[in-house]
Design a protein around this motif. Structure first.
Motif, PDB file in Angstrom:
ATOM      1  N   ASN A 153       3.543   9.753   3.571  1.00 21.11           N
ATOM      2  CA  ASN A 153       2.972   8.820   2.578  1.00 21.11           C
ATOM      3  C   ASN A 153       1.465   9.044   2.439  1.00 21.11           C
ATOM      4  O   ASN A 153       0.914   9.000   1.333  1.00 21.11           O
ATOM      5  CB  ASN A 153       3.206   7.368   3.014  1.00 21.11           C
ATOM      6  N   CYS A 203      -8.196   3.766   5.894  1.00 17.19           N
ATOM      7  CA  CYS A 203      -8.498   4.563   4.703  1.00 17.19           C
ATOM      8  C   CYS A 203     -10.001   4.534   4.418  1.00 17.19           C
ATOM      9  O   CYS A 203     -10.630   3.475   4.506  1.00 17.19           O
ATOM     10  CB  CYS A 203      -7.805   3.993   3.474  1.00 17.19           C
ATOM     11  N   HIS A 215       0.849  -1.188   0.000  1.00 18.60           N
ATOM     12  CA  HIS A 215       0.000   0.000   0.000  1.00 18.60           C
ATOM     13  C   HIS A 215       0.891   1.248   0.000  1.00 18.60           C
ATOM     14  O   HIS A 215       1.923   1.260   0.683  1.00 18.60           O
ATOM     15  CB  HIS A 215      -0.904  -0.003   1.241  1.00 18.60           C
ATOM     16  N   PRO A 216       0.502   2.300  -0.739  1.00 20.20           N
ATOM     17  CA  PRO A 216       1.372   3.496  -0.780  1.00 20.20           C
ATOM     18  C   PRO A 216       1.634   4.119   0.590  1.00 20.20           C
ATOM     19  O   PRO A 216       2.693   4.718   0.805  1.00 20.20           O
ATOM     20  CB  PRO A 216       0.609   4.476  -1.684  1.00 20.20           C
ATOM     21  N   TRP A 220      -0.891   9.895  -0.779  1.00 17.42           N
ATOM     22  CA  TRP A 220      -2.009   9.008  -1.142  1.00 17.42           C
ATOM     23  C   TRP A 220      -3.330   9.785  -1.213  1.00 17.42           C
ATOM     24  O   TRP A 220      -4.165   9.534  -2.083  1.00 17.42           O
ATOM     25  CB  TRP A 220      -2.121   7.866  -0.115  1.00 17.42           C
TER      26      TRP A 220
END
Ligand code: ZN
Length: 243
Positions: free
Chosen positions: A216, A184, A137-138, A220
């Motif tokens: 990060n 998220c 995951h970013p 994102w």
């Protein structure tokens, strides 16, 4: 090269002005080390705080913000509803939002989640171990399999949020509890990340791994190019034969 992500770091900025122990950890406010880390990552960063007019969140600033980070704790109730409405509208229109630590109880996070966002807590300075559970995951980019915060306030499940669209981190605490620490969500065109660490009496926003997650997450959560959704009644694109 694409233009830098424009981040506004918002902070309640009360504890640091009132409590000497906290001022020693964050002499320029908790927003300062967060803003510094984002700047060092090449982003265009501004800061805003509760006691500024309009809490520093003018229409002009919000319209020029790609990602807003939010830290609040003791004064959630003082955040004006009109400003919360504007922030929500910007999120639905594509602005990213990163809610940090006690911002789980902020008006904006609760409004966007639609639940109480309550949790268990305990502040005895215990160890927290955060595990990455979404490798690739970013938001996990460049992080180890896990990292530890030596002294933290505990937040424990059950965390009353809707199931996250993606779960990036979970925490374990020395006292036995676990917590969904990196969550998220998508609301409208906007991306929201909730990140747990950051109690004001510990130097957590000076810790490299924590700042790496926030950096990060800002990348994102930044809006992506693409067509705006269109709503309402519309004519067919091709003729539809009548039956
Ligand atoms: Zn706290």
């Amino acid at each position: 090269m694409s233009s830098p992500v424009r981040v506004t770091v918002w902070n309640e900025y009360r504890h640091e002005k009132k409590v000497e122990k906290i001022a020693k950890i964050y002499p320029e406010g908790m927003h300062a080390p967060i803003a510094k880390a984002l700047r060092e990552a090449g982003m265009a960063v501004r800061t805003a705080t509760l006691d500024e007019p309009e809490h520093g969140l003018t229409d002009e600033l919000l319209s020029q913000t790609d990602v807003l980070t939010w830290w609040g704790h003791a004064a959630h109730g003082e955040v004006k509803d009109a400003i919360v409405e504007k922030v929500q509208a910007r999120v639905l229109d594509g602005m990213g939002l990163i809610c940090l630590h006690s911002a789980h109880y902020s008006k904006i996070f609760r409004k966007l989640m639609g639940t109480s966002c309550s949790l268990k807590w305990r502040d005895v300075g215990e160890k927290e171990r955060l595990w990455i559970v979404a490798h690739g995951h970013p938001i996990a980019d460049g992080l180890p399999e896990y990292f530890e915060i030596p002294h933290a306030e505990m937040y424990g499940e059950c965390f009353d949020i809707p199931p996250p669209d993606e779960l990036v981190l979970i925490s374990w605490f020395q006292g036995g509890e676990v917590f969904r620490s990196g969550c998220c969500f998508h609301r409208g065109r906007g991306r929201i990340f909730y990140f747990r660490p950051g109690h004001e009496t510990y130097p957590i926003y000076h810790q490299a791994e924590v700042l790496k997650v926030i950096t990060n997450a800002a990348r994102w959560a930044a809006p992506e190019a693409g067509p705006k959704p269109v709503f309402g009644n519309r004519k067919p694109l091709e003729a539809i034969p009548s039956t």
